[in-house]
Write an enzyme that holds these catalytic residues in place. Structure first.
Site, short mmCIF file in Angstrom:
data_model
loop_
_atom_site.label_atom_id
_atom_site.label_comp_id
_atom_site.label_asym_id
_atom_site.label_seq_id
_atom_site.Cartn_x
_atom_site.Cartn_y
_atom_site.Cartn_z
N HIS A 17 2.76 22.13 -3.59
CA HIS A 17 1.36 22.25 -3.13
C HIS A 17 0.96 23.72 -2.99
O HIS A 17 -0.16 24.11 -3.34
CB HIS A 17 1.19 21.60 -1.75
N LYS A 41 -1.32 5.28 3.60
CA LYS A 41 -0.01 5.82 3.19
C LYS A 41 0.97 5.89 4.37
O LYS A 41 2.09 6.33 4.19
CB LYS A 41 -0.19 7.21 2.57
N ARG A 92 1.66 16.88 -11.91
CA ARG A 92 3.08 17.12 -12.16
C ARG A 92 3.45 16.41 -13.47
O ARG A 92 2.91 16.70 -14.51
CB ARG A 92 3.92 16.62 -10.98
O1 PNS Z 1 -1.62 13.78 -1.51
P1 PNS Z 1 -2.18 12.43 -1.90
O2 PNS Z 1 -1.73 11.39 -0.91
O3 PNS Z 1 -1.86 12.07 -3.32
O4 PNS Z 1 -3.78 12.56 -1.78
C1 PNS Z 1 -4.62 11.46 -2.05
C2 PNS Z 1 -6.04 11.72 -1.51
C3 PNS Z 1 -5.98 12.08 -0.05
C4 PNS Z 1 -6.67 12.85 -2.28
C5 PNS Z 1 -6.89 10.41 -1.70
O5 PNS Z 1 -6.21 9.33 -1.13
C6 PNS Z 1 -8.28 10.51 -1.10
O6 PNS Z 1 -9.15 11.17 -1.63
N1 PNS Z 1 -8.49 9.86 0.07
C7 PNS Z 1 -9.76 9.87 0.77
C8 PNS Z 1 -10.47 8.50 0.64
C9 PNS Z 1 -11.28 8.43 -0.61
O7 PNS Z 1 -12.20 9.19 -0.85
N2 PNS Z 1 -10.95 7.43 -1.47
C10 PNS Z 1 -11.62 7.23 -2.75
C11 PNS Z 1 -11.19 8.27 -3.76
S1 PNS Z 1 -10.77 7.53 -5.25
#
Ligand code: PNS
Length: 160
Positions: A17, A41, A92
């Protein structure tokens, strides 16, 4: 002034990150690193812990000019609130693509004003994940090549 938002669970932040944040910072004048509550998660670390650890890790690795924020809700709402131009994500291995593609297209449907921008990870971090780091730390393994010392310390305190 180009402004970007780099969202993630950061449970915890890793060198992978940090590498993305450092490179995104070269292209964007302002970069928000957004720690997402992400209850689906079931994060190991609390939101407050993840924010504190993320701040400490970025400072420790001298990645400057970043504001660490947190949010619980839709990514596009957070992006709107902070007036960003782009959403940054790291890619990745191949396996990331489908998930990222789905998120980027969904976010574009919800808010066409934002571009999703992807940074390819450094080769040495291509299979690194927060889950792997936590598993190694949980069994007392050495995670020092994957996370900065402050993160390692926080993980040891949390996971034993
Ligand atoms: O590090 P991660 O867990 O892969 O990140 C995923 C993240 C946080 C970017 C994604 O789950 C997210 O945007 N969550 C917020 C809720 C949202 O907007 N969901 C719809 C997006 S498709």
């Amino acid at each position: 002034m180009a402004v970007a938002l780099y969202p993630g669970s950061f449970d915890p932040i890793t060198h992978g990150h940090i590498d993305i944040a450092r490179r995104a910072r070269k292209l964007f004048d302002t970069l928000f690193v957004a720690v997402v509550a992400n209850p689906h998660k079931r994060p190991t670390l609390t939101l407050e812990e993840r924010v504190d650890i993320t701040k400490a890790a970025l400072a420790e690795e001298s990645v400057n000019g970043i504001e660490v924020i947190s949010f619980d809700g839709l990514l596009v709402d957070c992006a709107r609130e902070h007036g960003v131009d782009a959403i940054v994500r790291g890619l990745r291995a191949n396996s990331d693509f489908e998930y990222e593609f789905q998120m980027a297209l969904t976010n574009r449907d919800l808010a066409p004003e934002f571009e999703s921008v992807f940074f390819m990870t450094a080769k040495r971090f291509s299979f690194l994940s927060s889950s792997i780091v936590k598993e190694i730390a949980m069994y007392g393994g050495d995670v020092s090549t994957f996370v900065p010392p402050s993160v390692e310390k926080a993980l040891r305190a949390k996971l034993g």
